[in-house]
Design an enzyme around this catalytic site. Structure first.
Site, PDB file in Angstrom:
ATOM      1  N   ASP A   8      -6.953 -15.667  -7.607  1.00 29.32           N
ATOM      2  CA  ASP A   8      -7.347 -16.368  -9.533  1.00 29.32           C
ATOM      3  C   ASP A   8      -6.391 -18.222  -9.264  1.00 29.32           C
ATOM      4  OD1 ASP A   8      -4.154 -16.176  -8.516  1.00 29.32           O
ATOM      5  OD2 ASP A   8      -3.497 -14.699 -10.246  1.00 29.32           O
ATOM      6  N   CYS A  65      -2.315 -14.922  -4.702  1.00 27.68           N
ATOM      7  CA  CYS A  65      -2.367 -14.792  -6.489  1.00 27.68           C
ATOM      8  C   CYS A  65      -0.825 -15.367  -6.533  1.00 27.68           C
ATOM      9  CB  CYS A  65      -2.482 -13.180  -7.810  1.00 27.68           C
ATOM     10  SG  CYS A  65      -1.101 -12.410  -6.418  1.00 27.68           S
ATOM     11  N   THR A  67       1.896 -14.022  -6.414  1.00 26.52           N
ATOM     12  CA  THR A  67       3.318 -12.997  -6.039  1.00 26.52           C
ATOM     13  C   THR A  67       2.755 -12.238  -5.000  1.00 26.52           C
ATOM     14  OG1 THR A  67       3.100 -11.448  -7.687  1.00 26.52           O
ATOM     15  CG2 THR A  67       4.718 -13.025  -7.391  1.00 26.52           C
ATOM     16  N   HIS A  98       1.171   0.034  11.559  1.00 25.91           N
ATOM     17  CA  HIS A  98       1.115   1.711  11.417  1.00 25.91           C
ATOM     18  C   HIS A  98       0.688   2.074   9.685  1.00 25.91           C
ATOM     19  CE1 HIS A  98       5.552   1.732  12.572  1.00 25.91           C
ATOM     20  NE2 HIS A  98       4.726   1.734  13.415  1.00 25.91           N
ATOM     21  N   HIS A 133       0.868   7.790  12.923  1.00 22.68           N
ATOM     22  CA  HIS A 133       0.374   7.301  11.999  1.00 22.68           C
ATOM     23  C   HIS A 133      -1.160   7.042  11.467  1.00 22.68           C
ATOM     24  CE1 HIS A 133       4.154   4.926  12.636  1.00 22.68           C
ATOM     25  NE2 HIS A 133       3.392   4.507  14.207  1.00 22.68           N
TER      26      HIS A 133
END
Ligand code: RB5
Length: 152
Positions: A8, A65, A67, A98, A133
């Site tokens: 963004d 973005c 965060t 993992h 995993h």
């Protein structure tokens, strides 16, 4: 490796830095935008990148973005997406080793470009370890789709 990348407005500058670096390194990049710092909505770009990855058109996705959180939330609504926000090297490595993450999300307001580039490199070069995993990833992916226990 063919990569889909999107951001963004908050992630635009970092996306441009990452894209230029990865092109220099010889990767093929599908840049879905955004193309400036004008305000846009991150779910639009998260959906575009996630669909390119889960369809097989691209091998991995990168979303930026402010965060990394909104991009991860939105991308993970697309069935088949395993988007991981990573703000440090160990999280990036383990997201691949993992969690078999197929999309990396980054917070341009959280980390500096040099760390972001190191995270991207580690994300791209780390293989999934499989084994125990894989069983857990199978259970994660089984949570997708209609749920018998939820009334419609
Ligand atoms: C945009 O201001 C910001 O909310 C967005 O980039 C992102 O951080 C959301 O998770």
């Amino acid at each position: 490796v063919r990569l889909a990348i999107g951001s963004d407005h908050a992630g635009y500058r970092l996306k441009e830095i990452i894209t230029a670096t990865l092109l220099d390194a010889g990767h093929m990049i599908d840049d879905v935008g955004t193309g400036s710092e004008a305000s846009v909505d991150y779910p639009d770009f998260a959906a575009d990148v996630a669909r390119r990855v889960v369809s097989g058109a691209c091998d991995r996705g990168i979303l930026v973005c402010g965060t990394g959180i909104g991009m991860a939330m939105a991308a993970n609504k697309v069935d088949g997406a395993r988007a991981a926000p990573a703000g440090d090297l160990e999280s990036a490595r383990l997201a691949r080793a993992h969690n078999d993450a197929n999309i990396l999300t980054l917070g341009a307001r959280i980390i500096r470009p040099d760390l972001a580039l190191a995270i991207v490199r580690l994300f791209l070069e780390t293989p999934f370890e499989g084994g125990r995993h894989q069983r857990r990833i199978d259970k994660v992916m089984a949570l997708e789709g209609p749920r018998a226990d939820v009334p419609r």
